[in-house]
Design a protein around this motif. Structure first.
Motif, PDB file in Angstrom:
ATOM      1  N   UNK A   1       0.825  -1.209   0.000  1.00  0.00           N
ATOM      2  CA  UNK A   1       0.000   0.000   0.000  1.00  0.00           C
ATOM      3  C   UNK A   1       0.859   1.259   0.000  1.00  0.00           C
ATOM      4  N   UNK A   2       1.912   1.211   0.839  1.00  0.00           N
ATOM      5  CA  UNK A   2       2.726   2.405   1.022  1.00  0.00           C
ATOM      6  C   UNK A   2       3.439   2.792  -0.274  1.00  0.00           C
ATOM      7  N   UNK A   3       3.926   1.812  -0.986  1.00  0.00           N
ATOM      8  CA  UNK A   3       4.750   2.131  -2.142  1.00  0.00           C
ATOM      9  C   UNK A   3       4.047   1.863  -3.464  1.00  0.00           C
ATOM     10  N   UNK A   4       2.729   1.725  -3.425  1.00  0.00           N
ATOM     11  CA  UNK A   4       2.021   1.456  -4.667  1.00  0.00           C
ATOM     12  C   UNK A   4       2.020   2.708  -5.534  1.00  0.00           C
ATOM     13  N   UNK A   5       2.593   2.607  -6.729  1.00  0.00           N
ATOM     14  CA  UNK A   5       2.495   3.708  -7.674  1.00  0.00           C
ATOM     15  C   UNK A   5       1.316   3.353  -8.565  1.00  0.00           C
ATOM     16  N   UNK A   6       1.244   2.056  -8.813  1.00  0.00           N
ATOM     17  CA  UNK A   6       0.264   1.541  -9.732  1.00  0.00           C
ATOM     18  C   UNK A   6      -0.672   0.660  -8.890  1.00  0.00           C
ATOM     19  N   UNK A   7      -1.924   1.065  -8.782  1.00  0.00           N
ATOM     20  CA  UNK A   7      -2.796   0.353  -7.851  1.00  0.00           C
ATOM     21  C   UNK A   7      -3.215  -1.018  -8.364  1.00  0.00           C
TER      22      UNK A   7
ATOM     23  N   UNK B   1     -10.422  -3.307   0.223  1.00  0.00           N
ATOM     24  CA  UNK B   1     -11.735  -2.836  -0.225  1.00  0.00           C
ATOM     25  C   UNK B   1     -11.830  -1.328  -0.095  1.00  0.00           C
ATOM     26  N   UNK B   2     -11.325  -0.797   1.016  1.00  0.00           N
ATOM     27  CA  UNK B   2     -11.348   0.662   1.178  1.00  0.00           C
ATOM     28  C   UNK B   2     -10.602   1.339   0.040  1.00  0.00           C
ATOM     29  N   UNK B   3      -9.457   0.779  -0.290  1.00  0.00           N
ATOM     30  CA  UNK B   3      -8.648   1.440  -1.312  1.00  0.00           C
ATOM     31  C   UNK B   3      -9.318   1.351  -2.675  1.00  0.00           C
ATOM     32  N   UNK B   4      -9.897   0.202  -2.981  1.00  0.00           N
ATOM     33  CA  UNK B   4     -10.578   0.062  -4.275  1.00  0.00           C
ATOM     34  C   UNK B   4     -11.757   1.034  -4.342  1.00  0.00           C
TER      35      UNK B   4
ATOM     36  N   UNK C   1     -10.532   4.660  -4.915  1.00  0.00           N
ATOM     37  CA  UNK C   1      -9.795   5.015  -6.135  1.00  0.00           C
ATOM     38  C   UNK C   1     -10.539   4.472  -7.341  1.00  0.00           C
ATOM     39  N   UNK C   2     -11.185   5.378  -8.079  1.00  0.00           N
ATOM     40  CA  UNK C   2     -12.013   4.840  -9.153  1.00  0.00           C
ATOM     41  C   UNK C   2     -11.183   4.329 -10.324  1.00  0.00           C
ATOM     42  N   UNK C   3      -9.874   4.695 -10.399  1.00  0.00           N
ATOM     43  CA  UNK C   3      -9.091   4.207 -11.532  1.00  0.00           C
ATOM     44  C   UNK C   3      -8.799   2.706 -11.454  1.00  0.00           C
TER      45      UNK C   3
ATOM     46  N   UNK D   1     -16.870   7.113  -0.576  1.00  0.00           N
ATOM     47  CA  UNK D   1     -15.458   6.869  -0.254  1.00  0.00           C
ATOM     48  C   UNK D   1     -15.241   6.808   1.256  1.00  0.00           C
ATOM     49  N   UNK D   2     -14.313   5.977   1.645  1.00  0.00           N
ATOM     50  CA  UNK D   2     -13.957   5.906   3.065  1.00  0.00           C
ATOM     51  C   UNK D   2     -13.078   7.098   3.390  1.00  0.00           C
TER      52      UNK D   2
END
Lengths: 910, 175
Positions: free
Chosen positions: A405-411, A438-441, A444-446, A576-577
């Motif tokens: 999560x911390x270093x994700x450039x590309x989700x 799930x929160x992150x998805x 982030x709509x992309x 969004x959370x």
């Protein structure tokens, strides 16, 4: 010495004297010794104590020794005996016979009870620094004093002796120096100022040791290494202090360089003892280099040296090198140098036989991870996870989840990683991890379409982990429509796929899937009848589990009676959370230390619930001029001198700050403090402050004019905080209006532990400023000083008041005096979301009134501020202007200062 | 280096003392770094020396002894000489059938304590002329004296073998 047949001679009666009037000293010693032996074999002894005490007054060494040994091993808090024992000890200490003095000192050091501290804490320092004391007695006295200081620091008086103790570092006898260094290190940790001179003495002593030839120190040379234990102790003593003055520092740097150089020299002996002793000193020197964290050159050299050890044939050295490198990775000077060893470390994961070594390798990979190597490290950890020991899997899962999560450039990479994690080690993926994906998805709509496609594919595996079903169910329920265009993942196929897993899952998962189904009803009208059939089946409607049954009944009914519009509203995509610190990180901290952050996690969950819930919209319209809020003077510290509330810092006298000019000065507010403060205006729980060392969490509740706040101080490190002193600071003005009461907290906070402080709050009259929480403590050798504003604000004493439109306008008109109204027009700082705004107004404390304002876009609130002296009615109205991204906020209350303050507080929220 | 005889002398381990479940023993209550305890155990788990530098009650001691035995004896030569133990670590070294264990703080210097054990064992070996397990059993009171000369109040007191042996011989001459 004790042949078994002598046991037959042992008297059966409870005292020694019956039947044998006068036992001579020898027999007494023999029997006491036997009793002791019996005790050590594991049997209880309940007589003979008196005889042992008698032995103490014997003049023969052997008898005295057995007496003291018996006392040391079988300490008894029998007060009468303690008096006798202390008496005997006193006589021996005064005897001037070094052997007897030694025995007495060892006994005190072994028992170390409070009674002994009371009796001897004054005496021992004198023996220690007396000119005519024998060296061996000095050694014992130094450590005896150390023991008493540890058990009863309050009873050991500081005095003239302290400066003379420091000079023991110069003693001829290295044994005395060895013992004294331990004592000085412990005392210096508590009283750094008083023992400051020990730094230069320790450096000179160390310098003489490391530059001596391997035979110079004779008795103290161990396998060609000069005084290794003393060197280690001196290096430890230096870690109580920051880098010394330039002159001393130069000499110290030379010493450290010499130690590093010696590590490169060919060994003087092939024996492992030689290399162990040499490396013991080396590792301690590296600890000191890391502690100072100021000499890039030394840090890089240390890193290179450890790099060599990573491939050493000794497992011990590989382990220690990994452990030590972990701390080097966190220094900016050596982080890059550590990263160059990534290959060796990943290799260690595959080849090491000792699980603890592999665990250190995982720790180091985690520590050296940054954006440049995150993909590689995460991949290595994932592949190790397949074969990792069960005992460390959960920790690795958490670490992978955090790094991803911390270093994700590309989700998309992030989603793939987490799904892999579930596939490889599903059982060890805790709720926090899959909640987080799930929160992150959702936020982030992309990545939503990709996530839906990926989980859909993952679910096609014949056997997949239940956690995957949960993630898949949730994500398809929200975003299944994004992939429904593809005939291979049409709505019906998606549904059938999920439903094929349904019967194999546990109840909570099935409940989640039922929610997915009802979401499908909204997303895909074409599968509605299929889903209704499923819901209608007996296995759902008549399910023995009450939760499943209820969901089936309600969802079935909802899908039948509700119109498409209502369905679309009820089953709308999740909002969004709120962004917040990863709960996984909290979980990892919790794993590391037994009692951290649990409350905070709950608090966070409550908070997200707050924002997602909240009642329906409200109307209004209004006018007037803006009153800019003087937020610069919010603190009021400039005007009135700060005065501490409650008890003054407990160990304040001892806690002298070596590094700043004014010892107990309050630190300026921590950066971000204002922002954090504003976040708490509309909520009561959460994390107020966090840095590398410390986390401060809050939980508070208010009723009428009273409140209670729980402050949680979490030590995020593995090292104890000492002299930990939180202080509440209020200006005189504030103290008159707000009464705060609290108790001091324990001055030590163990590594990974959390302590709690309760503040009882009473609002006497309305107030403007906020109290400041100042925290001072000692971490390692450094003094820490942190200040944050404590979010106790006037609106906390709000009680909501419901009223009808008519009443509202009547009251509004009553408060038409110009001083009673305060208005502010300001630009929106956050997206203008109706639901969030409503939640904030409710969080602020007032009631949110519906159908009052003629304009439905406006918000109207009402409530009463309770103080001890009076109650103040408050009305508020907030008019958003979406085009201009502006708000106009109007406050009308019966008191001017209250209108002013509430307007300031609430304006900051939007 | 130490020829240790077979275990002719069996010790009844404090049976019946562990009935009450033990709560987590707080080893960190003490202020600062020090040795928490020194244990010498044989492979069967019989304690040959237990020196405690913190207050424990008997049940706690027994529990610690059993736990240390359990974590140490499963390790082999490929493992390190360090084991994490509750919030602490055990530094241990095996000599024939005897395990010498020192429990210290996690931040303590592993190698320094590992060699402190060896230094101690060399002193015992010299003092008892090729020490064996039975020497420790029957001369327990002398072993305590050796320990006190070398470690006191949880700290290393004296590291010179010559000095320790000289002192021990002097004391022996008083007997």
């Amino acid at each position: 010495m004790l042949p078994a047949d002598e046991f037959s001679a042992f008297p059966a009666s409870p005292t020694f004297s019956v039947g044998d009037k006068a036992l001579d000293g020898y027999s007494k010693k023999k029997y006491v010794c036997k009793l002791l032996f019996i005790f050590l074999l594991g049997h209880d002894i309940d007589f003979g104590h008196m005889e042992a005490v008698n032995l103490l007054s014997s003049n023969r060494y052997t008898e005295k020794q057995i007496g003291y040994l018996f006392i040391s091993v079988l300490v008894n808090s029998n007060s009468e005996l303690i008096r006798l024992i202390n008496n005997a000890i006193k006589n021996d200490l005064a005897s001037r016979n070094p052997t007897f003095m030694g025995l007495a000192l060892h006994c005190i050091a072994n028992v170390g009870s409070r009674e002994m501290a009371e009796a001897f804490a004054g005496e021992i320092p004198k023996i220690l620094v007396a000119g005519d004391t024998m060296d061996s007695v000095k050694q014992s006295a130094a450590l005896c004093l150390l023991r008493l200081y540890r058990t009863s620091p309050d009873l050991v008086p500081m005095g003239d002796w302290t400066s003379r103790v420091v000079h023991l570092l110069n003693d001829q006898h290295l044994g005395v120096v060895t013992a004294a260094t331990s004592l000085i290190t412990t005392l210096a940790q508590k009283n750094p100022e008083e023992f400051k001179t020990s730094v230069s003495l320790a450096v000179s002593r160390l310098s003489r040791i490391v530059t001596s030839a391997s035979t110079d120190l004779q008795d103290y040379t161990y396998y060609f290494v000069p005084a290794p234990w003393l060197s280690v102790k001196l290096l430890r003593l230096l870690q109580c202090y920051p880098p010394p003055d330039p002159a001393v520092r130069g000499r110290l740097t030379e010493c450290l360089e010499t130690i590093l150089n010696k590590a490169q020299e060919p060994p003087k002996s092939k024996k492992v003892q030689h290399s162990n002793a040499k490396n013991a000193v080396l590792f301690e020197a590296i600890s000191l280099i890391i502690h100072h964290d100021s000499e890039p050159n030394l840090l890089v050299r240390a890193c290179n040296q450890l790099g060599q050890f990573l491939q050493h044939r000794e497992t011990n050295l590989r382990y220690l090198a990994l452990e030590s490198m972990c701390t080097l990775a966190s220094s900016e000077f050596s982080h890059e140098a550590v990263k160059t060893h990534i290959e060796t470390v990943t290799n260690a994961l595959k080849t090491e036989r000792d699980v603890s070594v592999r665990q250190r390798a995982v720790d180091l990979l985690y520590a050296m991870c940054d954006r440049s190597n995150a993909q590689q490290i995460v991949a290595e950890m994932l592949s190790y996870l397949e074969t990792a020991d069960y005992s460390i899997r959960e920790e690795i899962v958490l670490k992978v989840a955090i790094l991803a999560e911390k270093y994700a450039v590309d989700y998309t990479w992030y989603v793939d990683t987490i799904l892999n994690l579930i596939r490889i080690a599903g059982d060890y993926v805790s709720e926090e991890v899959w909640y987080r994906v799930i929160q992150i998805v959702i936020n982030r709509d992309d990545v939503q379409g990709y996530a839906a496609k990926t989980v859909f594919e993952a679910l096609q595996a014949p056997a997949c982990h239940e956690n995957l079903v949960k993630v898949g169910g949730y994500i398809l329920g929200e975003f299944g429509n994004l992939i429904a265009g593809d005939p291979r993942s049409s709505p019906l196929i998606q549904f059938n796929l999920l439903h094929s897993k349904f019967h194999l899952c546990s109840v909570p998962t099935r409940a989640l899937l039922l929610s997915t189904y009802i979401k499908f009803v909204n997303l895909f009208p074409e599968v509605k009848t299929t889903i209704q059939d499923v819901l209608r089946s007996d296995s759902q409607l008549k399910n023995a589990d009450v939760e499943l049954q209820q969901r089936a009944v309600e969802y079935l009914r909802l899908s039948t009676v509700a119109s498409t519009d209502i369905l679309a509203t009820v089953l709308e995509e999740m909002p969004p959370f709120p962004e917040r610190e990863s709960s996984i990180l909290a979980k990892l901290k919790k794993k590391k230390g037994p009692s951290t952050v649990t409350d905070l996690e709950e608090a966070k969950r409550e908070r997200s619930a707050d924002i997602n819930g909240g009642p329906e919209p409200a109307p209004a319209s209004a006018s007037a001029t803006s009153t800019p809020s003087p937020s610069a003077d919010l603190l009021g510290l400039g005007a009135a001198p700060p005065a501490p509330v409650g008890p003054p810092p407990s160990s304040g006298g001892l806690l002298v700050d070596v590094f700043s000019d004014s010892p107990s000065a309050v630190a300026p507010l921590a950066p971000g403090s204002e922002d954090n403060f504003a976040r708490f205006v509309c909520k009561n729980n959460g994390v107020l402050f966090e840095n590398q060392l410390l986390q401060i969490g809050l939980k508070s509740e208010f009723r009428q004019n009273l409140g209670r706040m729980f402050i949680f101080y979490g030590n995020k490190t593995s090292t104890q905080f000492l002299s930990f002193t939180p202080t509440l600071i209020c200006s005189d003005d504030l103290r008159a209006n707000l009464s705060l009461q609290t108790k001091p907290v324990d001055p030590t906070v163990d590594g990974g532990a959390q302590v709690q402080q309760v503040v009882n709050i009473e609002c006497v009259s309305d107030f403007t400023e906020a109290p400041v929480l100042n925290i001072q403590f000692r971490y390692g050798g450094t003094f820490q000083n942190v200040s944050v504003k404590l979010p106790i604000t006037l609106n906390k004493f709000f009680q909501p008041t419901e009223m009808a439109s008519q009443d509202f306008f009547q009251r509004w008109k009553q408060l038409s005096n110009p001083q009673q109204e305060v208005q502010n027009i300001f630009k929106a700082k956050h997206p203008m979301d109706t639901e969030i705004t409503k939640a904030k107004i409710i969080g602020f404390g007032s009631a949110l009134l519906e159908e009052v304002d003629p304009n439905p876009a406006n918000f109207v609130g009402a409530g009463i501020i309770h103080t001890k002296t009076t109650q103040i009615g408050c009305l508020l109205r907030l008019e958003p202007n979406l085009q201009a991204q502006m708000y106009r906020l109007t406050l009308r209350t019966s008191k001017e200062t209250v209108s002013q303050r509430l307007c300031e507080l609430l304006s900051e929220q939007f | 280096m130490i020829p240790l005889g077979t275990n002719a002398y069996t010790t009844p381990v404090r049976a019946g003392h562990c009935a009450t479940p033990l709560v987590f023993i707080d080893l960190c209550s003490s202020l600062l770094r020090e040795i928490r305890f020194i244990l010498i155990q044989n492979r069967a788990g019989k304690t040959r020396l237990a020196k405690w530098y913190m207050q424990f009650d008997d049940d706690e001691k027994q529990k610690l002894i059993e736990e240390v035995h359990a974590v140490v004896t499963v390790r082999d030569a490929k493992h390190t000489n360090f084991v994490e133990f509750r919030n602490f670590k055990i530094i241990y070294r095996r000599y024939a059938g005897l395990y010498f264990c020192i429990c210290v703080d996690v931040n303590d210097n592993n190698l320094a304590y590992l060699e402190a054990i060896h230094n101690f064992v060399e002193v015992l070996n010299e003092y008892f002329h090729n020490v064996c397990e039975l020497d420790l059993v029957f001369n327990f009171y002398k072993v305590y004296t050796v320990v006190d000369e070398m470690f006191l109040a949880g700290e290393i007191r004296e590291t010179s073998q010559t000095k320790v042996l000289k002192q021990l011989l002097m004391l022996q001459s008083l007997e």
